[in-house]
Write an enzyme that holds these catalytic residues in place. Structure first.
Site, PDB file in Angstrom:
ATOM      1  N   CYS A 246      10.546   0.390   2.066  1.00  0.00           N
ATOM      2  CA  CYS A 246      10.198   1.379   1.047  1.00  0.00           C
ATOM      3  C   CYS A 246      11.361   2.297   0.691  1.00  0.00           C
ATOM      4  CB  CYS A 246       9.016   2.206   1.549  1.00  0.00           C
ATOM      5  SG  CYS A 246       8.438   3.488   0.422  1.00  0.00           S
TER       6      CYS A 246
ATOM      7  N   HIS B 249       4.885   7.766   0.488  1.00  0.00           N
ATOM      8  CA  HIS B 249       5.554   6.774  -0.359  1.00  0.00           C
ATOM      9  C   HIS B 249       6.752   7.404  -1.070  1.00  0.00           C
ATOM     10  CE1 HIS B 249       6.075   3.279  -2.828  1.00  0.00           C
ATOM     11  NE2 HIS B 249       5.812   3.933  -3.947  1.00  0.00           N
TER      12      HIS B 249
END
Length: 371
Positions: free
Chosen positions: A125, A210
Site C-alpha cells: 500500500c 489506507h
C-alpha cells in the site's frame, strides 16, 4: 484550516490488520483477486516514517528527493516544505462505506501519460502511493545538476515498460517487480516469530487505514490517486508551481471533516526536494557575496540535515535488528529473580483496563452517531 498538531499527530497505521502503534503499516487488503496474490505474500509490512520512505526510494535509485512529515496544514507548514514539493501522501482511516468527494475519471478521460495503478498486492500500500507520486514527476536524467528529481534506471525502466498498460496490469506489474519488492522487503523486521505469522484479514472491529497520493500534473490539475478506486480523481485546477498545495489541502481537509471530531488518526507526508540541495546552492551564493555571518548559519543547517540522515540510518538499522534473543534472555533473568509472575499480572491488568476504556469510547462514539 487544520492548524492543530494533534490532528495529524497520532499515526496508528494498520492497513488490513489490527491497529499497531509505532507506525507499523499493515496494508489494506486489496479487493481484487488476481495472479499477483501468490507474490503478495512475499511483501512485508514496513513502518510509515520519513527516514524509512527516503531510504526506500533511494534503494529504488531515486536521487534528489526525501520525505518530510507534516503536522499541520497551515500556510507556514506548507511553505516550510521547500521550493519543490513533488506530491503528498495522506493516510486516513478507511471504512467499507468510504466515499470520495470527487468522481473517478473513466478510462477514456484519464490523461494518457498520467500514471495510475490499481492496488492488487497486499502489504504494498505505502510503496504504491509513493510510486504514484514518483512516476508522475517530470524527472531529470541521471547526472542532472539542476536539483530536479531523478528516477533512476529501475523506475525509469518500469515506467516505460508499463506505459501502455491499463491500471489493473500496472498494479500487477508493481507486485511482480523483483527490484521494487526487494527494496521494499529490505525493511522487514529480522524476527523469526514475526516472519512465520500468516497474514490475517481485517475483521469488523479492526481499525483499517489506507494511503492515497495527491500530485500536481502538467495539465494544470491536482489528482487524487487511490489504488482502491476505479480511476484517478481530478480534485481541482491550479496555476503556478506552488499553487497546487492549497488545492490538495482542500481535498485533504474535506476527508478529515468527514470524521468525528475525536478522530485524530491521520498522517501526512510530502515528497520534497532533498533539503541539502537548496542549502548548498544558497551557501555558494553567500560565499560569492562574502557574507560570513549568513554562511555560518547555512553551514549549521547543512550539518543538521546531515545529522538527520545519520539518525535515519541508525533508526533503520535498529528496525532491522532482531531483539528477540535479548528479550528472551531478559525474561529468563526476570523469572530467576522471582518477579516475572507479578509483572505479568500487572501487565495483563493494564491491558484489560486499556481494552475496557477503548470499548467505552467506541460505544460512546456509536451512541453519538446514532443520535
Amino acid at each position: 484550516q487544520t492548524n492543530s498538531r494533534s490532528n495529524l499527530r497520532d499515526t496508528y497505521l494498520s492497513c488490513g490488520s489490527r491497529q499497531t502503534k509505532l507506525h507499523t503499516t499493515h496494508h489494506h487488503e486489496s479487493p481484487h483477486k488476481t495472479m499477483s496474490e501468490s507474490s503478495s505474500n512475499q511483501w512485508c509490512t514496513i513502518e510509515s516514517d520519513p527516514g524509512v520512505f527516503t531510504s526506500l526510494i533511494e534503494k529504488f535509485g531515486v536521487q534528489n528527493a526525501e520525505f518530510a512529515e507534516l503536522w499541520s496544514l497551515d500556510d507556514e507548514s506548507l511553505a516550510n516544505l521547500g521550493p519543490k514539493v513533488f506530491g503528498l501522501i495522506f493516510l486516513f482511516k478507511w471504512t467499507r462505506n468510504e466515499t470520495s468527494t470527487g468522481t473517478c475519471l473513466s478510462m477514456e478521460d484519464i490523461p494518457s501519460d498520467l500514471f495510475f495503478a490499481k492496488q492488487v498486492t497486499t502489504n504494498a500500500c505505502a510503496t504504491q502511493a509513493i510510486l504514484s507520486i514518483l512516476l508522475n514527476v517530470e524527472q531529470k536524467s541521471d547526472g542532472d545538476n539542476s536539483g530536479g528529481l531523478v528516477l533512476g534506471s529501475t523506475l525509469e525502466g518500469f515506467k516505460n515498460f508499463t506505459g501502455s498498460f491499463p491500471p489493473d496490469l500496472r498494479g500487477e506489474a508493481i507486485g511482480a517487480s523483483e527490484e521494487i519488492r526487494t527494496a521494499h522487503n529490505s525493511f522487514a523486521k529480522n524476527d523469526s516469530f514475526l516472519a512465520e505469522q500468516k497474514q490475517r484479514k481485517a475483521e469488523e472491529d479492526d481499525d483499517v487505514f489506507h494511503f492515497v497520493a495527491y500530485v500536481p500534473y502538467k495539465d494544470g490539475h491536482v489528482y487524487e490517486l487511490d489504488g482502491l478506486r476505479t480511476g484517478p480523481i481530478r480534485v481541482g485546477a491550479y496555476e503556478g508551481a506552488h499553487a497546487w498545495l492549497p488545492v490538495a489541502r482542500t481535498a485533504i481537509q474535506e476527508r478529515i471533516e468527514k470524521y468525528a471530531a475525536s478522530e485524530i488518526k491521520f498522517n501526512l507526508m510530502g515528497v520534497i526536494q532533498d533539503k541539502r540541495i537548496e542549502l548548498n546552492d544558497k551557501l555558494k551564493m553567500l560565499a560569492e557575496a562574502g557574507l560570513e555571518d549568513e554562511i555560518a548559519d547555512v553551514k549549521a543547517q547543512i550539518m543538521a540535515e546531515e545529522e538527520k540522515r545519520k539518525q535515519w540510518k541508525l533508526e533503520n538499522e535498529r528496525r532491522r535488528h532482531n531483539y528477540l534473543p535479548f528479550i528472551i534472555q531478559l525474561l529468563k533473568e526476570v523469572a530467576k529473580s522471582g518477579k516475572l509472575e507479578d509483572m505479568s499480572k500487572k501487565a495483563s491488568d493494564r491491558a484489560n483496563e486499556l481494552k475496557r476504556k477503548a470499548e467505552e469510547r467506541k460505544a460512546m462514539l456509536a451512541k453519538k452517531q446514532c443520535s
